[in-house]
Design an enzyme around this catalytic site. Structure first.
Site, mmCIF file in Angstrom:
data_model
loop_
_atom_site.group_PDB
_atom_site.id
_atom_site.type_symbol
_atom_site.label_atom_id
_atom_site.label_comp_id
_atom_site.label_asym_id
_atom_site.label_seq_id
_atom_site.Cartn_x
_atom_site.Cartn_y
_atom_site.Cartn_z
ATOM 1 N N ASP A 168 -9.887 -65.138 -1.338
ATOM 2 C CA ASP A 168 -8.545 -64.835 -0.676
ATOM 3 C C ASP A 168 -8.550 -64.707 0.686
ATOM 4 O OD1 ASP A 168 -6.306 -63.169 -0.414
ATOM 5 O OD2 ASP A 168 -7.125 -61.979 -2.251
ATOM 6 N N GLU A 202 -7.972 -56.604 -6.949
ATOM 7 C CA GLU A 202 -7.265 -58.341 -5.818
ATOM 8 C C GLU A 202 -7.659 -59.379 -7.111
ATOM 9 O OE1 GLU A 202 -7.167 -57.893 -2.030
ATOM 10 O OE2 GLU A 202 -5.776 -56.010 -2.633
ATOM 11 N N ASP A 207 1.141 -55.639 -5.244
ATOM 12 C CA ASP A 207 0.223 -55.835 -4.310
ATOM 13 C C ASP A 207 0.181 -55.320 -3.373
ATOM 14 O OD1 ASP A 207 -1.350 -56.939 -2.978
ATOM 15 O OD2 ASP A 207 -0.441 -59.100 -3.538
ATOM 16 N N LYS A 217 -3.030 -50.859 4.924
ATOM 17 C CA LYS A 217 -3.975 -50.828 4.504
ATOM 18 C C LYS A 217 -5.238 -50.656 5.366
ATOM 19 C CE LYS A 217 -5.199 -53.883 0.807
ATOM 20 N NZ LYS A 217 -4.544 -54.695 -0.310
#
Ligand code: AMP
Length: 583
Positions: free
Chosen positions: A170, A148, A9, A71
């Site tokens: 999330d 994800e 992850d 990211k």
């Protein structure tokens, strides 16, 4: 031995690496038991490369040679400065992947060359390609990129067979995504996704920092905002307070010698309640709920089509998240797979499947029951003294400790009875009482004296419940052995069914008995509450009213020994009188 493929992850705030071994998913420790690697890269004073915690630590003082949240830049044709040089986003991400690869190799004692890496569902082709390249730069063949929410769903549903639709909520440190997924066997399809990649737990921390800065301005006349060292400390203290408030009703922000003002040291000592914190972050939670509805309509679904809600991301541990989702959608969200680790676990499960390992399972110890206590609150629009307040919800991973604040209801109240229930019914009297104790000798205080009650459940099913008067520290407690080894609700039903069969037709009536008994018990409890209320009014009533009150109270008391209809009539008369006196 099957091929070795790891699951990664690669997160905005933190990254993790996991593997399937002997049918079990393991998330590997980065250092000393910690399994989250901060996704931060930096160059130290001596030019050495820092990845993870040391880089995170130097960020506030040396932002020019530290890179966070890379990211967010993946897929951009840009260069990111770090120290004397600049780098492509893939290169920075590769440094994080390299570190994870080293961790895995040290842990497994063999080379790691293949990985499954997760990306947000909304990532474009360019962003996915950049992630693949980052892997290659780090010496990893990226055998698959998965979404994800897909990974999260795999971690939850690795052994589930039927088709179902889930909402994956999330909320990480700096990003928020909500996805609607369709799960069918091993196939997970993302139907719609929505979010805000600049919203997360870090914003909650900022709100606390702002609150502390305001306190410092008002209380000490100082502006700490311009002092990087003080701000770094405040940020850490804010995050720690936020995390503490996930389990406790109060947290302290205390930093000695935070800074100097006109030659004197300034200490920060500020208590924050969960209620205050929730008020600060409410607008953010509202935003996420609005996004949930956008995702649902994007999938062409309504709330009633959703079977479950899965919580992902560390910030979903903030209790307000699950509470508001439950209020809004009517489903108790699932959070039993560690929300920080579940994406990495899902990536490892996918990797295991590709490598041909046996279907892995995520094993977690959770409580099968909800535990809580009773309190005076609103039930069905009326004030009721036995409302069930859950402290530990079922499916919470154990060991767990949760606290909640309660308030005394009358002036000068000397004691509080604490009853411990197991169950789900909002009316505590319909739940199973598993223990009780009294905290007595409370200070002489007006109504609203704060009592903090803590439930701690350990792996052996031992439940420890304590209540502490917040202002004095006076504490009483109880330990309940075998709290989770009691009759399961299903067992209870089956047992009733067995008894029913044994006793033939008539048993139907006797099986229904407990419910009638519960109803009768409830009526008597309500009668007791009504009498208490009438007695409180007695003190302030005129002679004539007082006489009526005494007669009404006597009538209810006498009727308590008789049948329910008689008791109800007496209660109605007394309730009418109270209504008249209060209006
Ligand atoms: P993630 O990006 O999923 O690793 O989530 C990181 C975020 O979760 C950070 O903002 C953390 O401060 C936050 N977080 C971690 N643990 C907790 C907790 N127990 N309660 C509230 N927030 C938490």
């Amino acid at each position: 031995m099957s091929e070795l493929i790891v699951g990664i992850d690669l997160g905005t705030t933190n990254s993790e690496i996991a593997v399937v071994r002997d049918g079990r998913v393991e998330v590997m420790a980065v250092s000393g038991g910690v399994r989250l690697l901060p996704s931060v890269v930096g160059i130290a004073d001596d030019g050495a490369l820092l990845v993870g915690e040391p880089a995170r630590n130097q960020y506030v003082l040396h932002p020019e040679r530290t890179v966070r949240s890379i990211k967010r830049r993946m897929g951009e044709a840009t260069r990111v400065p770090m120290g004397e040089q600049d780098y492509a986003p893939q290169e920075i991400s590769a440094m994080i992947l390299c570190r994870l690869k080293q961790i895995a190799e040290a842990h497994l004692g063999r080379p790691v060359v293949k990985a499954v890496i997760t990306v947000p569902a909304y990532f474009s082709d360019a962003q996915r390609q950049a992630t693949r390249e980052a892997g290659e730069i780090a010496g990893l063949e990226v055998v698959r990129i998965i979404n994800e929410p897909t990974a999260a769903a795999l971690a939850y549903e690795s052994s589930h067979k039927g088709a179902r639709k889930a909402l994956v909520y999330d909320l990480g440190g700096g990003t928020f995504d909500v996805s609607v997924v369709n799960l069918e066997g091993d196939v997970v399809e993302v139907l719609a996704s929505h979010g805000d990649n600049h919203l997360g737990g870090d914003d909650f921390d900022h709100k606390i920092v702002e609150h502390a800065l305001e306190h410092l301005r008002v209380r000490h006349g100082v502006d700490a905002g311009a002092q990087p060292m003080a701000m770094a400390r405040l940020q850490r203290a804010a995050e720690a307070a936020k995390i503490a408030l996930s389990d406790q009703p109060y947290a302290m922000l205390s930093e000695e010698y935070l800074l100097e003002h006109e030659g004197t040291p300034v200490h920060l000592s500020l208590e924050l309640s969960r209620d205050d914190f929730e008020a600060l972050i409410e607008p953010y939670i509202d935003e996420t709920l609005a996004a949930v509805h956008v995702a649902l309509s994007g999938a062409g679904l309504t709330v009633s089509d959703i079977d479950e809600i899965l919580l992902v991301g560390g910030a979903t541990r903030t209790p307000m998240v699950a509470r508001r989702l439950e209020q809004e959608l009517g489903i108790l969200p699932r959070g039993e797979v560690d929300p920080d680790l579940c994406v990495a676990m899902g990536a490892a499960i996918q990797a295991g499947v590709i490598a041909g390992a046996q279907t892995p399972t995520v094993l977690i110890d959770v409580t099968p029951y909800t535990f809580g206590t009773g309190a005076l609150a609103e039930l069905n629009g009326e004030t009721y003294p036995y409302c069930f307040v859950p402290l530990i919800r079922k499916n919470t991973p154990i060991p767990v400790s949760r606290s909640e604040v309660f308030y005394t209801v009358i002036d000068g109240q000397e004691k509080v009875d604490v009853t411990v229930y197991q169950g789900e019914d909002p009316d505590a009297l319909n739940d199973i009482e598993i223990g009780r104790f009294t905290i007595e000798g409370l200070r002489d205080a007006p109504a609203g004296n704060r009592i903090v009650t803590t439930f701690s459940l350990d792996l052996n099913g031992i439940l420890h419940v304590s209540s502490r008067e917040k202002d004095t520290g006076l504490e009483y407690s109880i330990t309940i052995d075998n709290a989770i080894a009691r009759f399961q609700a299903d067992d209870l039903l089956q047992a009733r069914e067995r008894v029913r069969t044994l006793f033939g037709e008539d048993a139907g009536a006797s099986a229904a008995q407990p419910r009638d008994e519960a109803g009768g018990r409830r009526l008597r409890v309500e009668a007791g509450a009504l009498v208490e209320k009438a007695e409180r009014l007695l003190g302030g009533a005129g002679a004539e009213d007082a006489e009526d009150l005494v007669n009404g109270i006597e009538a209810v008391r006498d009727a308590m020994a008789g049948d329910e209809a008689e008791l109800q009539t007496a209660m109605d008369a007394l309730a009418d009188l109270l209504y008249y006196l209060e209006s």
